[in-house]
Design a protein around this motif. Structure first.
Motif, mmCIF file in Angstrom:
data_model
loop_
_atom_site.group_PDB
_atom_site.id
_atom_site.type_symbol
_atom_site.label_atom_id
_atom_site.label_comp_id
_atom_site.label_asym_id
_atom_site.label_seq_id
_atom_site.Cartn_x
_atom_site.Cartn_y
_atom_site.Cartn_z
ATOM 1 N N THR A 49 54.300 -13.851 -62.941
ATOM 2 C CA THR A 49 53.925 -13.045 -61.777
ATOM 3 C C THR A 49 54.384 -13.731 -60.497
ATOM 4 O O THR A 49 54.173 -14.932 -60.324
ATOM 5 C CB THR A 49 52.399 -12.849 -61.715
ATOM 6 N N ASN A 50 55.010 -12.963 -59.616
ATOM 7 C CA ASN A 50 55.437 -13.463 -58.309
ATOM 8 C C ASN A 50 54.597 -12.804 -57.216
ATOM 9 O O ASN A 50 54.407 -11.583 -57.232
ATOM 10 C CB ASN A 50 56.916 -13.146 -58.071
ATOM 11 N N LEU A 51 54.124 -13.609 -56.262
ATOM 12 C CA LEU A 51 53.296 -13.082 -55.183
ATOM 13 C C LEU A 51 53.707 -13.691 -53.846
ATOM 14 O O LEU A 51 54.254 -14.799 -53.800
ATOM 15 C CB LEU A 51 51.820 -13.413 -55.433
ATOM 16 N N PRO A 52 53.422 -12.992 -52.753
ATOM 17 C CA PRO A 52 53.625 -13.586 -51.430
ATOM 18 C C PRO A 52 52.529 -14.603 -51.136
ATOM 19 O O PRO A 52 51.495 -14.634 -51.813
ATOM 20 C CB PRO A 52 53.522 -12.388 -50.489
ATOM 21 N N VAL A 53 52.754 -15.422 -50.122
ATOM 22 C CA VAL A 53 51.735 -16.357 -49.639
ATOM 23 C C VAL A 53 51.067 -15.717 -48.430
ATOM 24 O O VAL A 53 51.746 -15.209 -47.535
ATOM 25 C CB VAL A 53 52.357 -17.711 -49.250
ATOM 26 N N MET A 54 49.732 -15.751 -48.405
ATOM 27 C CA MET A 54 48.980 -15.108 -47.341
ATOM 28 C C MET A 54 48.364 -16.136 -46.400
ATOM 29 O O MET A 54 47.882 -17.191 -46.840
ATOM 30 C CB MET A 54 47.881 -14.225 -47.930
ATOM 31 N N ASN A 55 48.387 -15.821 -45.106
ATOM 32 C CA ASN A 55 47.676 -16.620 -44.113
ATOM 33 C C ASN A 55 46.193 -16.270 -44.220
ATOM 34 O O ASN A 55 45.797 -15.117 -44.018
ATOM 35 C CB ASN A 55 48.205 -16.296 -42.713
ATOM 36 N N MET A 56 45.339 -17.241 -44.546
ATOM 37 C CA MET A 56 43.933 -16.959 -44.816
ATOM 38 C C MET A 56 43.162 -16.603 -43.542
ATOM 39 O O MET A 56 42.113 -15.977 -43.611
ATOM 40 C CB MET A 56 43.287 -18.143 -45.532
ATOM 41 N N ALA A 57 43.670 -16.986 -42.393
ATOM 42 C CA ALA A 57 42.987 -16.679 -41.133
ATOM 43 C C ALA A 57 43.277 -15.259 -40.660
ATOM 44 O O ALA A 57 42.400 -14.580 -40.114
ATOM 45 C CB ALA A 57 43.383 -17.680 -40.058
ATOM 46 N N THR A 58 44.513 -14.793 -40.886
ATOM 47 C CA THR A 58 44.917 -13.487 -40.365
ATOM 48 C C THR A 58 45.111 -12.430 -41.450
ATOM 49 O O THR A 58 45.143 -11.231 -41.153
ATOM 50 C CB THR A 58 46.226 -13.613 -39.583
ATOM 51 N N PRO A 63 56.192 -15.476 -43.796
ATOM 52 C CA PRO A 63 57.603 -15.107 -44.019
ATOM 53 C C PRO A 63 58.325 -16.117 -44.909
ATOM 54 O O PRO A 63 58.071 -17.324 -44.849
ATOM 55 C CB PRO A 63 58.194 -15.107 -42.604
ATOM 56 N N SER A 64 59.229 -15.590 -45.728
ATOM 57 C CA SER A 64 60.100 -16.420 -46.587
ATOM 58 C C SER A 64 59.301 -17.387 -47.449
ATOM 59 O O SER A 64 59.726 -18.524 -47.689
ATOM 60 C CB SER A 64 61.113 -17.196 -45.723
ATOM 61 N N SER A 65 58.147 -16.949 -47.917
ATOM 62 C CA SER A 65 57.285 -17.786 -48.765
ATOM 63 C C SER A 65 56.872 -16.999 -49.998
ATOM 64 O O SER A 65 56.816 -15.762 -49.971
ATOM 65 C CB SER A 65 56.038 -18.234 -47.996
ATOM 66 N N GLY A 66 56.588 -17.710 -51.072
ATOM 67 C CA GLY A 66 56.164 -17.028 -52.282
ATOM 68 C C GLY A 66 55.690 -17.992 -53.354
ATOM 69 O O GLY A 66 55.971 -19.191 -53.300
ATOM 70 N N THR A 67 54.949 -17.460 -54.300
ATOM 71 C CA THR A 67 54.441 -18.248 -55.424
ATOM 72 C C THR A 67 54.785 -17.548 -56.734
ATOM 73 O O THR A 67 54.917 -16.326 -56.785
ATOM 74 C CB THR A 67 52.912 -18.423 -55.345
ATOM 75 N N PHE A 78 52.918 -23.243 -62.195
ATOM 76 C CA PHE A 78 53.102 -22.540 -60.928
ATOM 77 C C PHE A 78 54.095 -23.258 -60.037
ATOM 78 O O PHE A 78 54.287 -24.470 -60.116
ATOM 79 C CB PHE A 78 51.768 -22.378 -60.193
ATOM 80 N N THR A 79 54.740 -22.479 -59.174
ATOM 81 C CA THR A 79 55.517 -23.009 -58.053
ATOM 82 C C THR A 79 54.998 -22.318 -56.798
ATOM 83 O O THR A 79 54.621 -21.143 -56.834
ATOM 84 C CB THR A 79 57.022 -22.753 -58.203
ATOM 85 N N PHE A 80 54.971 -23.057 -55.708
ATOM 86 C CA PHE A 80 54.396 -22.554 -54.452
ATOM 87 C C PHE A 80 55.300 -23.031 -53.321
ATOM 88 O O PHE A 80 55.318 -24.204 -52.985
ATOM 89 C CB PHE A 80 52.974 -23.112 -54.292
ATOM 90 N N HIS A 81 56.071 -22.098 -52.747
ATOM 91 C CA HIS A 81 56.928 -22.454 -51.615
ATOM 92 C C HIS A 81 56.416 -21.747 -50.364
ATOM 93 O O HIS A 81 56.188 -20.534 -50.377
ATOM 94 C CB HIS A 81 58.379 -22.055 -51.861
ATOM 95 N N ARG A 165 45.212 -15.859 -70.038
ATOM 96 C CA ARG A 165 45.479 -14.462 -69.709
ATOM 97 C C ARG A 165 44.344 -13.821 -68.924
ATOM 98 O O ARG A 165 44.578 -12.986 -68.052
ATOM 99 C CB ARG A 165 45.719 -13.659 -70.990
ATOM 100 N N ARG A 166 43.119 -14.185 -69.204
ATOM 101 C CA ARG A 166 41.977 -13.497 -68.608
ATOM 102 C C ARG A 166 41.482 -14.118 -67.313
ATOM 103 O O ARG A 166 40.720 -13.501 -66.571
ATOM 104 C CB ARG A 166 40.824 -13.457 -69.625
ATOM 105 N N ALA A 167 41.907 -15.328 -67.019
ATOM 106 C CA ALA A 167 41.399 -16.019 -65.833
ATOM 107 C C ALA A 167 42.010 -15.464 -64.555
ATOM 108 O O ALA A 167 43.181 -15.082 -64.521
ATOM 109 C CB ALA A 167 41.693 -17.509 -65.937
ATOM 110 N N GLU A 168 41.181 -15.426 -63.507
ATOM 111 C CA GLU A 168 41.684 -15.153 -62.162
ATOM 112 C C GLU A 168 41.990 -16.511 -61.535
ATOM 113 O O GLU A 168 41.149 -17.409 -61.552
ATOM 114 C CB GLU A 168 40.641 -14.401 -61.340
ATOM 115 N N ILE A 169 43.201 -16.663 -61.004
ATOM 116 C CA ILE A 169 43.643 -17.968 -60.514
ATOM 117 C C ILE A 169 44.060 -17.861 -59.053
ATOM 118 O O ILE A 169 44.912 -17.029 -58.701
ATOM 119 C CB ILE A 169 44.810 -18.501 -61.369
ATOM 120 N N HIS A 170 43.453 -18.700 -58.206
ATOM 121 C CA HIS A 170 43.810 -18.758 -56.789
ATOM 122 C C HIS A 170 44.563 -20.061 -56.536
ATOM 123 O O HIS A 170 44.100 -21.133 -56.928
ATOM 124 C CB HIS A 170 42.558 -18.743 -55.911
ATOM 125 N N LEU A 171 45.708 -19.968 -55.882
ATOM 126 C CA LEU A 171 46.449 -21.145 -55.453
ATOM 127 C C LEU A 171 46.290 -21.255 -53.940
ATOM 128 O O LEU A 171 46.620 -20.315 -53.203
ATOM 129 C CB LEU A 171 47.923 -21.025 -55.828
#
Length: 213
Positions: A49-58, A63-67, A78-81, A165-171
């Motif tokens: 699964t590929n996801l964007p990186v979110m600013n937790m304050a806003t 931009p140009s970031s992803g996990t 995992f990879t986190f850029h 498979r069943r776990a919810e994972i936060h990076l």
């Protein structure tokens, strides 16, 4: 005639018993073989699964970031850029694992759900670094089922990852303020502990990606 009928009945009964016994022996073997095939399929065809990186304050995307999170049968990788970090600050990455997310009070889960033992959550340190002049950083990590290295004591059950498979994972990326280059002991804490360097500095979760099961 009577003797022949009795012999036939005996033979039929023996065959029936043999057939039932054979089926009883075959069923577990078939189930074991099906499990091997299913596990083998998951091992050779991991969930990616590929996801964007979110600013937790806003709540905005960085931009140009992803996990990327790869789930296999007995582990995750995992990879986190990301970018937009403050140069010279110490930052850490954390993996928040909620093994039973359906029991969380909300969806997605929140840190408050660590207090519910039925959620079976663990907070795991996944490395740290000092941000370079460009404000960008790349992290990566491998976590096997049951590996509790870097688990934050007193948070959740501390059981680590149970079901990939069943776990919810936060990076999560957490800042620890300006890196203390003058004191190696403090710097080591800033790069490994949840509140390392704080106070004097202020520690805050700043970026995250949330992977639902």
């Amino acid at each position: 005639m009577k003797k022949t009928i009795i012999n036939r009945i005996t033979t039929i009964g023996f065959c029936a018993v043999f057939a039932i016994t054979s089926l009883a022996a075959i069923a577990p073997a078939q189930e074991e073989e099906e499990n091997k095939l299913r596990d083998g399929f998951f091992q050779s065809n991991p969930d990616v699964t590929n996801l964007p990186v979110m600013n937790m304050a806003t709540g905005e995307r960085i931009p140009s970031s992803g996990t990327t999170l790869t789930r296999e049968r007995g582990s995750v990788f995992f990879t986190f850029h990301t970018q937009g970090l403050t140069p010279g600050h110490a930052v850490t990455t954390w993996m928040a694992v909620f093994n039973n997310p359906r029991l969380c009070a909300t969806s997605p889960c929140t840190p408050a759900d660590f207090a519910n033992p039925r959620v079976n959550g663990t907070l795991l340190n996944s490395g740290g670094r000092i941000v370079g002049p460009d404000g960008a950083a790349t992290f990566g990590g491998f976590r096997a089922v049951g590996d509790i290295t870097g688990a934050r004591l007193g948070i959740g059950t501390g059981n680590g990852l149970v079901n990939t498979r069943r776990a919810e994972i936060h990076l999560v990326v957490r800042t620890h303020g300006p890196a203390n280059l003058a004191d190696p002991a403090v710097l080591a804490e800033q790069l490994s502990m949840f509140n390392g360097g704080c106070p004097t500095n202020t520690c805050t979760n700043i970026q995250a990606s949330i992977f639902m099961p």
